[in-house]
Design a protein around this motif. Sequence first.
Motif, PDB file in Angstrom:
ATOM      1  N   PHE A 149       0.833  -1.205   0.000  1.00 60.60           N
ATOM      2  CA  PHE A 149       0.000   0.000   0.000  1.00 60.60           C
ATOM      3  C   PHE A 149       0.872   1.261   0.000  1.00 60.60           C
ATOM      4  O   PHE A 149       0.532   2.252  -0.656  1.00 60.60           O
ATOM      5  N   ILE A 150       1.982   1.222   0.720  1.00 61.69           N
ATOM      6  CA  ILE A 150       2.908   2.362   0.745  1.00 61.69           C
ATOM      7  C   ILE A 150       3.466   2.604  -0.652  1.00 61.69           C
ATOM      8  O   ILE A 150       3.521   3.734  -1.137  1.00 61.69           O
ATOM      9  N   LYS A 151       3.884   1.513  -1.318  1.00 66.87           N
ATOM     10  CA  LYS A 151       4.445   1.643  -2.660  1.00 66.87           C
ATOM     11  C   LYS A 151       3.401   2.153  -3.645  1.00 66.87           C
ATOM     12  O   LYS A 151       3.680   3.002  -4.489  1.00 66.87           O
ATOM     13  N   LYS A 152       2.174   1.628  -3.528  1.00 71.12           N
ATOM     14  CA  LYS A 152       1.107   2.003  -4.457  1.00 71.12           C
ATOM     15  C   LYS A 152       0.697   3.464  -4.259  1.00 71.12           C
ATOM     16  O   LYS A 152       0.534   4.222  -5.221  1.00 71.12           O
ATOM     17  N   GLN A 153       0.528   3.880  -2.994  1.00 72.07           N
ATOM     18  CA  GLN A 153       0.073   5.244  -2.702  1.00 72.07           C
ATOM     19  C   GLN A 153       1.232   6.243  -2.650  1.00 72.07           C
ATOM     20  O   GLN A 153       1.014   7.438  -2.618  1.00 72.07           O
ATOM     21  N   GLN A 154       2.463   5.711  -2.629  1.00 75.27           N
ATOM     22  CA  GLN A 154       3.658   6.531  -2.493  1.00 75.27           C
ATOM     23  C   GLN A 154       3.558   7.464  -1.287  1.00 75.27           C
ATOM     24  O   GLN A 154       3.850   8.663  -1.355  1.00 75.27           O
ATOM     25  N   GLN A 155       3.163   6.853  -0.176  1.00 76.16           N
ATOM     26  CA  GLN A 155       3.068   7.588   1.080  1.00 76.16           C
ATOM     27  C   GLN A 155       2.954   6.589   2.230  1.00 76.16           C
ATOM     28  O   GLN A 155       2.253   5.585   2.134  1.00 76.16           O
ATOM     29  N   ALA A 156       3.674   6.875   3.315  1.00 76.98           N
ATOM     30  CA  ALA A 156       3.552   6.081   4.537  1.00 76.98           C
ATOM     31  C   ALA A 156       3.008   6.978   5.639  1.00 76.98           C
ATOM     32  O   ALA A 156       3.291   8.181   5.666  1.00 76.98           O
TER      33      ALA A 156
ATOM     34  N   GLY B  80       7.684   1.599  20.528  1.00 72.30           N
ATOM     35  CA  GLY B  80       8.002   2.234  21.812  1.00 72.30           C
ATOM     36  C   GLY B  80       9.380   2.848  21.865  1.00 72.30           C
ATOM     37  O   GLY B  80       9.965   3.002  22.936  1.00 72.30           O
ATOM     38  N   THR B  81       9.913   3.195  20.715  1.00 72.41           N
ATOM     39  CA  THR B  81      11.231   3.826  20.675  1.00 72.41           C
ATOM     40  C   THR B  81      11.204   4.965  19.661  1.00 72.41           C
ATOM     41  O   THR B  81      10.316   5.023  18.802  1.00 72.41           O
ATOM     42  N   ALA B  82      12.150   5.875  19.785  1.00 73.88           N
ATOM     43  CA  ALA B  82      12.236   6.969  18.818  1.00 73.88           C
ATOM     44  C   ALA B  82      12.612   6.415  17.445  1.00 73.88           C
ATOM     45  O   ALA B  82      13.147   5.301  17.328  1.00 73.88           O
ATOM     46  N   LEU B  83      12.309   7.181  16.410  1.00 77.37           N
ATOM     47  CA  LEU B  83      12.675   6.794  15.047  1.00 77.37           C
ATOM     48  C   LEU B  83      14.197   6.682  14.943  1.00 77.37           C
ATOM     49  O   LEU B  83      14.932   7.520  15.461  1.00 77.37           O
ATOM     50  N   THR B  84      14.678   5.624  14.292  1.00 74.89           N
ATOM     51  CA  THR B  84      16.115   5.386  14.170  1.00 74.89           C
ATOM     52  C   THR B  84      16.549   5.402  12.700  1.00 74.89           C
ATOM     53  O   THR B  84      15.714   5.376  11.796  1.00 74.89           O
ATOM     54  N   GLU B  85      17.861   5.383  12.492  1.00 74.16           N
ATOM     55  CA  GLU B  85      18.418   5.323  11.136  1.00 74.16           C
ATOM     56  C   GLU B  85      17.962   4.051  10.422  1.00 74.16           C
ATOM     57  O   GLU B  85      17.691   4.071   9.221  1.00 74.16           O
ATOM     58  N   GLN B  86      17.877   2.933  11.176  1.00 73.16           N
ATOM     59  CA  GLN B  86      17.435   1.670  10.563  1.00 73.16           C
ATOM     60  C   GLN B  86      15.994   1.797  10.067  1.00 73.16           C
ATOM     61  O   GLN B  86      15.658   1.320   8.978  1.00 73.16           O
ATOM     62  N   HIS B  87      15.137   2.444  10.876  1.00 75.06           N
ATOM     63  CA  HIS B  87      13.748   2.660  10.454  1.00 75.06           C
ATOM     64  C   HIS B  87      13.708   3.490   9.173  1.00 75.06           C
ATOM     65  O   HIS B  87      12.988   3.165   8.220  1.00 75.06           O
ATOM     66  N   VAL B  88      14.480   4.570   9.171  1.00 71.00           N
ATOM     67  CA  VAL B  88      14.473   5.501   8.036  1.00 71.00           C
ATOM     68  C   VAL B  88      14.884   4.793   6.747  1.00 71.00           C
ATOM     69  O   VAL B  88      14.257   4.972   5.700  1.00 71.00           O
ATOM     70  N   GLN B  89      15.928   3.970   6.825  1.00 65.65           N
ATOM     71  CA  GLN B  89      16.406   3.275   5.629  1.00 65.65           C
ATOM     72  C   GLN B  89      15.361   2.298   5.093  1.00 65.65           C
ATOM     73  O   GLN B  89      15.207   2.138   3.875  1.00 65.65           O
ATOM     74  N   GLN B  90      14.615   1.647   5.997  1.00 68.37           N
ATOM     75  CA  GLN B  90      13.558   0.729   5.551  1.00 68.37           C
ATOM     76  C   GLN B  90      12.446   1.475   4.821  1.00 68.37           C
ATOM     77  O   GLN B  90      11.942   1.012   3.801  1.00 68.37           O
ATOM     78  N   ILE B  91      12.076   2.648   5.347  1.00 63.92           N
ATOM     79  CA  ILE B  91      11.008   3.436   4.724  1.00 63.92           C
ATOM     80  C   ILE B  91      11.467   3.986   3.383  1.00 63.92           C
ATOM     81  O   ILE B  91      10.711   4.015   2.410  1.00 63.92           O
ATOM     82  N   ARG B  92      12.736   4.401   3.303  1.00 56.76           N
ATOM     83  CA  ARG B  92      13.271   5.010   2.077  1.00 56.76           C
ATOM     84  C   ARG B  92      13.204   4.061   0.897  1.00 56.76           C
ATOM     85  O   ARG B  92      13.136   4.489  -0.250  1.00 56.76           O
ATOM     86  N   ARG B  93      13.227   2.759   1.175  1.00 58.38           N
ATOM     87  CA  ARG B  93      13.165   1.791   0.087  1.00 58.38           C
ATOM     88  C   ARG B  93      11.797   1.786  -0.584  1.00 58.38           C
ATOM     89  O   ARG B  93      11.645   1.251  -1.684  1.00 58.38           O
ATOM     90  N   LEU B  94      10.793   2.366   0.111  1.00 58.34           N
ATOM     91  CA  LEU B  94       9.420   2.311  -0.381  1.00 58.34           C
ATOM     92  C   LEU B  94       8.883   3.647  -0.866  1.00 58.34           C
ATOM     93  O   LEU B  94       8.164   3.720  -1.851  1.00 58.34           O
TER      94      LEU B  94
ATOM     95  N   ASP C  25       9.260   8.390  -0.434  1.00 59.88           N
ATOM     96  CA  ASP C  25       9.907   9.594   0.101  1.00 59.88           C
ATOM     97  C   ASP C  25       8.898  10.458   0.858  1.00 59.88           C
ATOM     98  O   ASP C  25       9.252  11.533   1.336  1.00 59.88           O
ATOM     99  N   ASN C  26       7.644  10.008   0.941  1.00 59.66           N
ATOM    100  CA  ASN C  26       6.580  10.838   1.511  1.00 59.66           C
ATOM    101  C   ASN C  26       6.022  10.209   2.782  1.00 59.66           C
ATOM    102  O   ASN C  26       5.588   9.052   2.758  1.00 59.66           O
ATOM    103  N   ILE C  27       6.015  10.990   3.867  1.00 60.29           N
ATOM    104  CA  ILE C  27       5.541  10.475   5.151  1.00 60.29           C
ATOM    105  C   ILE C  27       4.630  11.487   5.837  1.00 60.29           C
ATOM    106  O   ILE C  27       4.928  12.685   5.869  1.00 60.29           O
ATOM    107  N   ILE C  28       3.523  10.971   6.401  1.00 56.08           N
ATOM    108  CA  ILE C  28       2.696  11.755   7.324  1.00 56.08           C
ATOM    109  C   ILE C  28       2.962  11.207   8.722  1.00 56.08           C
ATOM    110  O   ILE C  28       2.827  10.004   8.960  1.00 56.08           O
ATOM    111  N   ILE C  29       3.381  12.076   9.632  1.00 57.22           N
ATOM    112  CA  ILE C  29       3.610  11.679  11.019  1.00 57.22           C
ATOM    113  C   ILE C  29       2.338  11.967  11.803  1.00 57.22           C
ATOM    114  O   ILE C  29       1.860  13.097  11.840  1.00 57.22           O
ATOM    115  N   CYS C  30       1.796  10.921  12.432  1.00 58.82           N
ATOM    116  CA  CYS C  30       0.571  11.072  13.227  1.00 58.82           C
ATOM    117  C   CYS C  30       0.834  10.564  14.641  1.00 58.82           C
ATOM    118  O   CYS C  30       0.601   9.399  14.951  1.00 58.82           O
ATOM    119  N   TYR C  31       1.370  11.456  15.486  1.00 59.48           N
ATOM    120  CA  TYR C  31       1.646  11.122  16.880  1.00 59.48           C
ATOM    121  C   TYR C  31       0.605  11.780  17.774  1.00 59.48           C
ATOM    122  O   TYR C  31      -0.135  12.665  17.344  1.00 59.48           O
TER     123      TYR C  31
END
Length: 603
Positions: free
Chosen positions: A259-266, A291-305, A307-313
Amino acid sequence: MTGIIPEEKINEIRGSIDIVDVIGEYVHLKKQGRNYFGLCPFHGENTPSFSVSSDKQIFHCFGCGAGGNVFTFIMDIDGIGFQEAVIKLAQKANIELSIDPKIDQRSEGNHTSDHQKMLEAHALLQKFYHHLLVNTKEGQEAFEYLIQRGFTRESMEKFQIGYALPSWDFTVKLFQKRGFPLPLMEKAGLIIKKESDDTYFDRFRNRIMFPIMNSKGQTIAFSGRVLDKEEQPKYLNSPETELFNKSSVLYNLHQARSFIKKQQQAILFEGFADCISADRASIYNGIATMGTALTEQHVQQIRRLTDNIIICYDSDSAGTEAAYKAGQMLVEHHFNIRIARMPDGLDPDDYIQKNSAEKFRQDVIGASMTFMAFKMQYHRIGKKLQNEGEKLKYIEIIINEISKLENAVERDHYLRQLAEEFSISMDALKQQQLQAFYANKKKNSFMGQSTNHKVLVKQEKKILPAHQTAERRLLSHMLRDVEIAYKVRDLLANHTFNIDEHQAILTYLLGFYEEGNEPDTSSFLLYLPDQQLRRVVADIEMMPLNSEVSNQEIEDYIIQVLKHQKMLKINEKVKEQKKAELENDLQKALSIANEIIQLRKSL
């Protein structure tokens, strides 16, 4: 190299799948010309240097040098062996293999065996917990609680939600009955050992159980929510184990990926419960940190899918701070960020319960603001703007933030907002914004000198000597044409390439052709036994090159190769001549000088 998997099966698999489709599941690719480009999954980068060729069925990163075919990509990205990669791709291509999928696991020793047992134990518990929730009287209270909270049976099935009995030893007895070693189960974080003796007890008791899965959809941990409000903690998570590392796990990634790839948004949530609530509101591209802050590992996983993110905290102070820090990190990695604000201190679950799924989609996610608009709100927190000093400080901070925006229209838009709110002239704001812009530019230029040095060195190395370029172009043509390969061999006669890796590739390529193989770079990459040689071949194959080549061009390249060898020999002779002169052996020095003259004439 292919073990017991027949060569024809490997060729059938390779011919049935497109490397672009396979890599596209891991890397967000965009077509540029004949090839596809994206951010390399093997090293952190902000500018796409990872290239995939559909024509040649190979990939290459111009940044870190990684390269190969579809099999080596799966081996590298998933950290698995060749046979396991073949099995995985065979399943993707719907090709049957008469091979035991666990063959690699048996051959890799106890470590892999223990790892597999941990995964099997988690899968077993997941099934039991889920069965207890939806099919037994013991799970009825938990089931009804979830229904009251807006969960449907469908969402319980989708996220495999379960229930842990209030028993102290249900899990322990289950593992004993199924033959799982209890010390290993403790290591997996599923049971706890008593300090007083050698007995074990269940980690999770009388809790609603949420399985946590890795990017492959395998259960690697659990989070248990209390039924009794008096009991603490509200959520009890598995400890970090060999399987479960919070810094690298994104909840629901395995289901949200397509869904992320199709909509080009996470859509990034603060916790897995928010992610499940959003799914009930038909938001299927949601993911969450554990339960942890966003990390470099998280960012790299998202980048593969995408470049667009909505943060909903959450919109409380902790959630606002976390959203700001996550946004800053994502902006540094050149993501397009929007912030969805939850009103009245509600979390997504509470908001959907109080309002509706449709309002959540429209009024929260649909009404998300730019990161700059969010920062203008964020920097107000704790400031009394009626105070002249604090107001000026706030304006200075916002102008500095505006100066970082790349888009001139955006800069103008937010400067006008400041001008209108605080009755300041646009001329004054633009002047200060320009000062801030140049100050930031100077600072970034200074800070970037050390980091850019490596990049500049890498770029300089790309300007190769003539003989090295000639060898690379010869190899490129040899990879495409058998006749050219043998022609180059004959023209070199008893000479070799100057670069050892090039000579090794030439030798293997001739052997590849002598075995009756046709030109096929993807197939040749499997033939090569060395990873570094595969990287060099992938790099060479990505060179822009005319498909047609004349005999004269081939001969000119050979001349460059041999010319370099003569130059090396001349340099050696010059050293010998100087040594003879120092030893006053004038006759020897004169003889060497004549040799040098003859060598230079031959150039």
